[in-house]
Design a protein around this motif. Structure first.
Motif, PDB file in Angstrom:
ATOM      1  N   PRO A 176      71.575  69.962  87.594  1.00  0.00           N
ATOM      2  CA  PRO A 176      71.363  71.249  88.248  1.00  0.00           C
ATOM      3  C   PRO A 176      72.662  71.777  88.854  1.00  0.00           C
ATOM      4  O   PRO A 176      73.644  71.039  88.976  1.00  0.00           O
ATOM      5  CB  PRO A 176      70.365  70.902  89.353  1.00  0.00           C
ATOM      6  CG  PRO A 176      70.626  69.465  89.670  1.00  0.00           C
ATOM      7  CD  PRO A 176      71.156  68.816  88.416  1.00  0.00           C
ATOM      8  N   ALA A 177      72.666  73.030  89.249  1.00  0.00           N
ATOM      9  CA  ALA A 177      73.833  73.608  89.919  1.00  0.00           C
ATOM     10  C   ALA A 177      74.075  72.870  91.229  1.00  0.00           C
ATOM     11  O   ALA A 177      73.118  72.460  91.907  1.00  0.00           O
ATOM     12  CB  ALA A 177      73.578  75.085  90.192  1.00  0.00           C
ATOM     13  N   SER A 178      75.338  72.735  91.611  1.00  0.00           N
ATOM     14  CA  SER A 178      75.583  71.984  92.852  1.00  0.00           C
ATOM     15  C   SER A 178      75.270  72.813  94.102  1.00  0.00           C
ATOM     16  O   SER A 178      75.298  72.282  95.205  1.00  0.00           O
ATOM     17  CB  SER A 178      76.995  71.394  92.884  1.00  0.00           C
ATOM     18  OG  SER A 178      77.898  72.241  92.280  1.00  0.00           O
ATOM     19  N   ASP A 179      74.915  74.092  93.933  1.00  0.00           N
ATOM     20  CA  ASP A 179      74.436  74.868  95.083  1.00  0.00           C
ATOM     21  C   ASP A 179      72.935  74.682  95.323  1.00  0.00           C
ATOM     22  O   ASP A 179      72.425  75.122  96.352  1.00  0.00           O
ATOM     23  CB  ASP A 179      74.720  76.365  94.868  1.00  0.00           C
ATOM     24  CG  ASP A 179      76.182  76.707  95.164  1.00  0.00           C
ATOM     25  OD1 ASP A 179      76.683  76.297  96.219  1.00  0.00           O
ATOM     26  OD2 ASP A 179      76.817  77.378  94.326  1.00  0.00           O
ATOM     27  N   THR A 180      72.222  74.119  94.349  1.00  0.00           N
ATOM     28  CA  THR A 180      70.762  73.965  94.524  1.00  0.00           C
ATOM     29  C   THR A 180      70.256  72.591  94.073  1.00  0.00           C
ATOM     30  O   THR A 180      69.294  72.485  93.323  1.00  0.00           O
ATOM     31  CB  THR A 180      70.008  75.059  93.730  1.00  0.00           C
ATOM     32  OG1 THR A 180      70.564  75.121  92.405  1.00  0.00           O
ATOM     33  CG2 THR A 180      70.078  76.401  94.385  1.00  0.00           C
ATOM     34  N   PRO A 181      70.876  71.534  94.567  1.00  0.00           N
ATOM     35  CA  PRO A 181      70.443  70.209  94.120  1.00  0.00           C
ATOM     36  C   PRO A 181      69.140  69.725  94.760  1.00  0.00           C
ATOM     37  O   PRO A 181      68.447  68.889  94.176  1.00  0.00           O
ATOM     38  CB  PRO A 181      71.617  69.309  94.548  1.00  0.00           C
ATOM     39  CG  PRO A 181      72.240  70.022  95.709  1.00  0.00           C
ATOM     40  CD  PRO A 181      72.040  71.487  95.446  1.00  0.00           C
ATOM     41  N   ALA A 182      68.778  70.267  95.915  1.00  0.00           N
ATOM     42  CA  ALA A 182      67.574  69.758  96.602  1.00  0.00           C
ATOM     43  C   ALA A 182      66.317  70.200  95.869  1.00  0.00           C
ATOM     44  O   ALA A 182      65.410  69.388  95.620  1.00  0.00           O
ATOM     45  CB  ALA A 182      67.544  70.244  98.054  1.00  0.00           C
ATOM     46  N   THR A 183      66.254  71.486  95.502  1.00  0.00           N
ATOM     47  CA  THR A 183      65.066  71.969  94.778  1.00  0.00           C
ATOM     48  C   THR A 183      64.935  71.214  93.460  1.00  0.00           C
ATOM     49  O   THR A 183      63.828  70.844  93.045  1.00  0.00           O
ATOM     50  CB  THR A 183      65.195  73.485  94.514  1.00  0.00           C
ATOM     51  OG1 THR A 183      65.527  74.132  95.734  1.00  0.00           O
ATOM     52  CG2 THR A 183      63.904  74.060  93.980  1.00  0.00           C
ATOM     53  N   ALA A 184      66.066  70.978  92.796  1.00  0.00           N
ATOM     54  CA  ALA A 184      66.041  70.259  91.519  1.00  0.00           C
ATOM     55  C   ALA A 184      65.467  68.857  91.707  1.00  0.00           C
ATOM     56  O   ALA A 184      64.685  68.370  90.892  1.00  0.00           O
ATOM     57  CB  ALA A 184      67.454  70.178  90.948  1.00  0.00           C
ATOM     58  N   THR A 185      65.855  68.213  92.807  1.00  0.00           N
ATOM     59  CA  THR A 185      65.358  66.853  93.070  1.00  0.00           C
ATOM     60  C   THR A 185      63.843  66.869  93.245  1.00  0.00           C
ATOM     61  O   THR A 185      63.128  65.992  92.758  1.00  0.00           O
ATOM     62  CB  THR A 185      66.044  66.273  94.327  1.00  0.00           C
ATOM     63  OG1 THR A 185      67.452  66.366  94.145  1.00  0.00           O
ATOM     64  CG2 THR A 185      65.647  64.827  94.559  1.00  0.00           C
ATOM     65  N   LYS A 186      63.343  67.901  93.946  1.00  0.00           N
ATOM     66  CA  LYS A 186      61.887  68.000  94.152  1.00  0.00           C
ATOM     67  C   LYS A 186      61.166  68.149  92.818  1.00  0.00           C
ATOM     68  O   LYS A 186      60.084  67.597  92.626  1.00  0.00           O
ATOM     69  CB  LYS A 186      61.552  69.194  95.064  1.00  0.00           C
ATOM     70  CG  LYS A 186      62.067  69.042  96.473  1.00  0.00           C
ATOM     71  CD  LYS A 186      61.286  67.964  97.223  1.00  0.00           C
ATOM     72  CE  LYS A 186      62.056  67.492  98.431  1.00  0.00           C
ATOM     73  NZ  LYS A 186      61.600  66.218  98.971  1.00  0.00           N
ATOM     74  N   LEU A 187      61.757  68.898  91.912  1.00  0.00           N
ATOM     75  CA  LEU A 187      61.120  69.077  90.599  1.00  0.00           C
ATOM     76  C   LEU A 187      61.039  67.736  89.864  1.00  0.00           C
ATOM     77  O   LEU A 187      60.004  67.396  89.279  1.00  0.00           O
ATOM     78  CB  LEU A 187      61.895  70.110  89.769  1.00  0.00           C
ATOM     79  CG  LEU A 187      61.394  70.326  88.343  1.00  0.00           C
ATOM     80  CD1 LEU A 187      59.946  70.804  88.311  1.00  0.00           C
ATOM     81  CD2 LEU A 187      62.284  71.332  87.593  1.00  0.00           C
ATOM     82  N   VAL A 188      62.105  66.961  89.930  1.00  0.00           N
ATOM     83  CA  VAL A 188      62.103  65.661  89.256  1.00  0.00           C
ATOM     84  C   VAL A 188      61.079  64.725  89.910  1.00  0.00           C
ATOM     85  O   VAL A 188      60.325  64.028  89.224  1.00  0.00           O
ATOM     86  CB  VAL A 188      63.530  65.053  89.247  1.00  0.00           C
ATOM     87  CG1 VAL A 188      63.513  63.612  88.754  1.00  0.00           C
ATOM     88  CG2 VAL A 188      64.446  65.913  88.371  1.00  0.00           C
ATOM     89  N   GLU A 189      61.013  64.748  91.233  1.00  0.00           N
ATOM     90  CA  GLU A 189      59.998  63.922  91.920  1.00  0.00           C
ATOM     91  C   GLU A 189      58.591  64.282  91.429  1.00  0.00           C
ATOM     92  O   GLU A 189      57.763  63.402  91.193  1.00  0.00           O
ATOM     93  CB  GLU A 189      60.073  64.155  93.442  1.00  0.00           C
ATOM     94  CG  GLU A 189      61.263  63.475  94.109  1.00  0.00           C
ATOM     95  CD  GLU A 189      61.422  63.867  95.595  1.00  0.00           C
ATOM     96  OE1 GLU A 189      62.443  63.500  96.176  1.00  0.00           O
ATOM     97  OE2 GLU A 189      60.529  64.553  96.146  1.00  0.00           O
ATOM     98  N   ILE A 190      58.351  65.559  91.294  1.00  0.00           N
ATOM     99  CA  ILE A 190      57.025  66.025  90.853  1.00  0.00           C
ATOM    100  C   ILE A 190      56.734  65.555  89.427  1.00  0.00           C
ATOM    101  O   ILE A 190      55.635  65.070  89.123  1.00  0.00           O
ATOM    102  CB  ILE A 190      56.945  67.570  90.980  1.00  0.00           C
ATOM    103  CG1 ILE A 190      56.749  67.937  92.455  1.00  0.00           C
ATOM    104  CG2 ILE A 190      55.840  68.161  90.114  1.00  0.00           C
ATOM    105  CD1 ILE A 190      56.868  69.403  92.775  1.00  0.00           C
ATOM    106  N   LEU A 191      57.726  65.667  88.554  1.00  0.00           N
ATOM    107  CA  LEU A 191      57.515  65.234  87.161  1.00  0.00           C
ATOM    108  C   LEU A 191      57.177  63.747  87.109  1.00  0.00           C
ATOM    109  O   LEU A 191      56.291  63.313  86.362  1.00  0.00           O
ATOM    110  CB  LEU A 191      58.771  65.524  86.333  1.00  0.00           C
ATOM    111  CG  LEU A 191      59.007  67.006  86.020  1.00  0.00           C
ATOM    112  CD1 LEU A 191      60.435  67.231  85.510  1.00  0.00           C
ATOM    113  CD2 LEU A 191      58.004  67.526  84.999  1.00  0.00           C
ATOM    114  N   LEU A 192      57.868  62.962  87.945  1.00  0.00           N
ATOM    115  CA  LEU A 192      57.617  61.518  87.950  1.00  0.00           C
ATOM    116  C   LEU A 192      56.216  61.220  88.497  1.00  0.00           C
ATOM    117  O   LEU A 192      55.476  60.420  87.928  1.00  0.00           O
ATOM    118  CB  LEU A 192      58.683  60.811  88.788  1.00  0.00           C
ATOM    119  CG  LEU A 192      60.100  60.860  88.199  1.00  0.00           C
ATOM    120  CD1 LEU A 192      61.132  60.385  89.223  1.00  0.00           C
ATOM    121  CD2 LEU A 192      60.177  60.011  86.925  1.00  0.00           C
TER     122      LEU A 192
END
Ligand code: NAD
Length: 495
Positions: A176-192
Motif C-alpha cells: 500500500p501507499a506509505s501515507d495509508t498503511p493503517a487502513t491497508a493493514t485493517k483490510l488484510v486483517e479482515i481478509l485473514l
C-alpha cells in the motif's frame, strides 16, 4: 503511545527484516501519530513472494465459489466495522467522514460483487469444425499478483484489486501507499479473519523504491496491478515489459466538466463543487477543468465563487466539515507551485491560491479551494495533473469547441457534460475521448460493478471494476476434447 504495525509475510505478522520503521501522521493534525510501520526492503518482498508462490499451488485448486464465500465473509466484517474503518481512514489521510464511509462501502460492494462473480467466471463453449470434438475455453488463475496502490482510496482501490485477484485463484503481495498503511493493514486483517489462507495474502509496507520496484522486478510475480501517477506507471511498464509480465495501469487524469448554455445551472453547480473540491481535489477523477459556454459564463462563475467561498475546511472527523487537508506537506507545496505557475502563465486567480492556516487549520496541510479563470488550453495548469483543490475555468462558444478543449489532454479518465439536449449529450458521448463520461453528473461517482479506467496516458487499456477486472486476473485456456478415437487434423481432414 503510537500503535506499532507489522508486515504480514508467510502467514506471520513480522517486522521489516532491516528492523527499520517509519511514522504515519494525520494530515489534519500533524502532531498525531497514527502508527509506526515497518520500513521494508527487497528481502521482505522476496519472502512474501516465496510464500505467495507456495500457497498458489493450493489456492488455485480451491473451487471459485468457495473462494467467493470467503470474500462474502470479508464483506460482512467490513459492514460490521464500517464506522471504525472510516474513522481510521479520516485520521490517516484526511478525507471527511462521509467520504471515508463511502470508500469503505466501495470495498464492501466489491467484496459482495466478487462473491457473486465467483459463481460466474464465464468462459465459452463453441462448436468444433470437426466431428466428435468439443471446444471450450476456461478461465485460469495466473499466479502471484503484485498489488501496488495509492493513498487516496485506501480501502476501495486495494479492494478493487485484491478481491478479484483472490476470487480468481491468484495469491497476492500487497504494497500500500506509505501515507495509508493503517487502513491497508485493517483490510488484510479482515481478509485473514474471513478465511483467506494466510500465505495467500502478504502485506509489505514501505516506499515505492524499496518495496514497489522489487515487486515489479521480481521474476516470480506474474501480474501487476498498479494504481498511481502516470510517471510511475510508465516506469513500471518499462520494467515489466522486459519479462512480458501482465500489467494493469490505472494512472492520472485531467478531467473536465462541460456546462452548456441550456444546462440546469444549479445541478451543474452541485456537480462541480463535488467534483473539484470533494476529497480536496485529490481524486484521479477530480474535476480539474471547468469548460463553460460563454452564454452562461459570468452567471455560473458568480454562483460558483459564492458557494466555493462558503466551503468549510477542517478536520474530517467533524461532520460539518466539507473539505479536509491535502495529504502531506510536499503535496501542498506542489499545489502551491502550480498556482504560481498559473499566475506566471497569465491566468487570473479568482479565489484561493494560498495555504489555509486559521486557528486549528495550521496544525495540518490545508489549502484554500482555488479557482483560476482566463485559462487557455496550452497553459500547464490546464494540462498537468495538480491533484489538489484547484479548478481551471475555460470559456468556449460551442459544443464542438468544448469537446475539442476537453480532448486536448494527454489524459483520458473521466469527463462530464451538463445539458438538457439529448442530441448534445449523445454527441458528447460519441466524441469525448475518455474512459468514463457522465451526463448531468460530476466527473466522480464510480460504481464498483462498472468498468473503471481511462484512455491515453491514463492507463494501458485494462479496466478495474465489474466484470472487466476478472478478465485481467485470469488467463484464458483453450481446450479441445477429441472423442473420435482417431487423429483429426484441423483445416485438412474436414476439407
Ligand atoms: P504514486 O504514483 O506516487 O504512488 C502510487 C504507489 O506506487 C504508491 O504505493 C507508491 O509507493 C508506489 N510507487 C512509487 N514509485 C514506485 C516505483 N518506482 N515502482 C513501484 N511502485 C512505486 O501516486 P500517489 O501519489 O500515491 O497517488 C496519486 C496518483 O494516483 C495520481 O496521479 C492519481 O491520478 C492516481 N490515481 C489514479 C487512479 C486511477 O484509477 N486511474 C485512482 C487513484 C489515483
Amino acid at each position: 503511545m503510537a500503535t506499532i504495525y507489522q508486515n504480514f509475510i508467510d502467514g506471520k505478522w513480522v517486522d521489516a527484516s532491516s528492523g527499520e520503521v517509519f511514522e504515519n501522521r494525520n494530515p489534519a493534525n500533524w502532531d498525531e501519530v497514527i502508527g509506526i510501520f515497518p520500513k521494508s526492503s527487497k528481502e521482505d518482498v522476496d519472502a512474501a513472494v516465496r510464500a505467495a508462490r507456495e500457497e498458489f499451488k493450493t489456492w488455485r485448486l480451491v473451487p471459485a465459489p468457495v473462494r467467493g464465500e470467503i470474500m462474502k465473509a470479508a464483506g460482512d466484517l467490513m459492514v460490521a466495522r464500517k464506522e471504525e474503518l472510516a474513522h481510521l481512514m479520516t485520521r490517516e489521510m484526511g478525507k471527511v467522514l462521509e467520504e471515508t464511509r463511502g470508500d469503505v462501502q466501495e470495498g464492501i460492494d466489491t467484496a459482495y460483487y466478487a462473491f457473486g462473480e465467483s459463481r460466474r467466471l464465464f468462459a465459452h463453449t463453441v462448436p468444433s469444425e470437426l466431428p466428435n470434438k468439443f471446444n471450450m475455453t476456461m478461465r485460469m488463475p495466473i499466479g502471484v499478483a503484485g498489488v501496488i496502490t495509492p493513498w487516496n482510496f485506501p480501502m476501495a482501490i486495494p479492494s478493487w484489486k485484491i478481491f478479484p485477484a483472490l476470487t480468481c485463484g491468484n495469491t497476492v503481495v500487497f504494497k500500500p501507499a506509505s501515507d495509508t498503511p493503517a487502513t491497508a493493514t485493517k483490510l488484510v486483517e479482515i481478509l485473514l479473519e474471513a478465511g483467506v489462507p494466510p500465505r495467500a495474502i502478504n502485506l509489505v509496507h514501505g516506499t515505492g523504491n524499496a518495496v514497489g520496484i522489487p515487486i515489479v522486478e521480481h521474476p516470480e510475480v506474474n501480474l501487476l496491478s498498479f494504481t498511481g501517477s502516470s510517471a510511475v506507471g510508465k516506469s513500471i511498464a518499462a520494467i515489466a515489459g522486459k519479462s512480458l509480465k501482465r500489467v494493469s495501469l490505472e494512472l492520472g487524469g485531467k478531467n473536465a466538466q462541460i456546462v452548456m448554455d441550456d444546462a440546469n445551472l444549479e445541478l451543474a453547480l452541485e456537480g462541480v463543487l463535488w467534483g473539484a473540491f470533494g476529497t480536496t481535489g485529490q481524486r484521479c477523477t477530480a474535476t480539474s477543468r471547468l469548460i463553460l459556454h460563454e452564454k452562461i459564463y459570468h452567471k455560473f462563475l458568480d454562483m460558483l465563487v459564492e458557494r466555493t467561498k462558503a466551503l468549510k475546511l477542517g478536520n474530517g472527523l467533524d461532520e460539518t466539515v466539507e473539505v479536509g487537508p491535502v495529504i502531506n506537506s510536499a503535496q501542498r507545496q506542489t499545489i502551491h507551485q502550480y498556482v504560481e505557475i498559473g499566475q506566471k502563465e497569465g491566468a487570473s486567480l479568482l479565489l484561493g491560491g494560498e495555504f489555509a492556516e486559521d486557528g486549528d487549520l495550521k496544525k495540518g496541510f490545508f489549502y484554500k479551494p482555488t479557482i483560476f479563470v482566463d485559462v487557455r488550453p496550452e497553459m500547464r495548469i490546464a494540462r498537468e495533473e495538480i491533484f489538489g483543490p484547484v479548478l481551471c475555468v475555460l470559456k468556449v462558444s460551442s459544443l464542438d469547441e468544448a469537446i475539442k478543449v476537453l480532448n486536448d489532454s494527454v489524459y483520458g479518465l473521466s469527463s462530464s457534460i451538463y445539458t438538457q439536449d439529448i442530441n448534445t449529450a449523445y454527441k458528447a458521448i460519441q466524441n469525448i475521448e475518455a474512459g468514463i463520461t457522465y451526463i448531468n453528473g460530476p466527473t466522480i461517482g464510480a460504481e464498483c460493478h462498472m468498468p473503471f479506467g481511462g484512455v491515453k496516458e491514463t492507463g494501458n487499456g485494462h479496466r478495474e471494476g465489474g466484470w472487466a477486472a476478472y478478465d485481467f486476473f485470469t488467463e484464458i485456456k483453450t481446450v479441445y476434447v477429441d472423442f473420435s478415437g482417431r487423429l483429426q487434423r484441423a483445416q485438412i481432414d474436414n476439407r
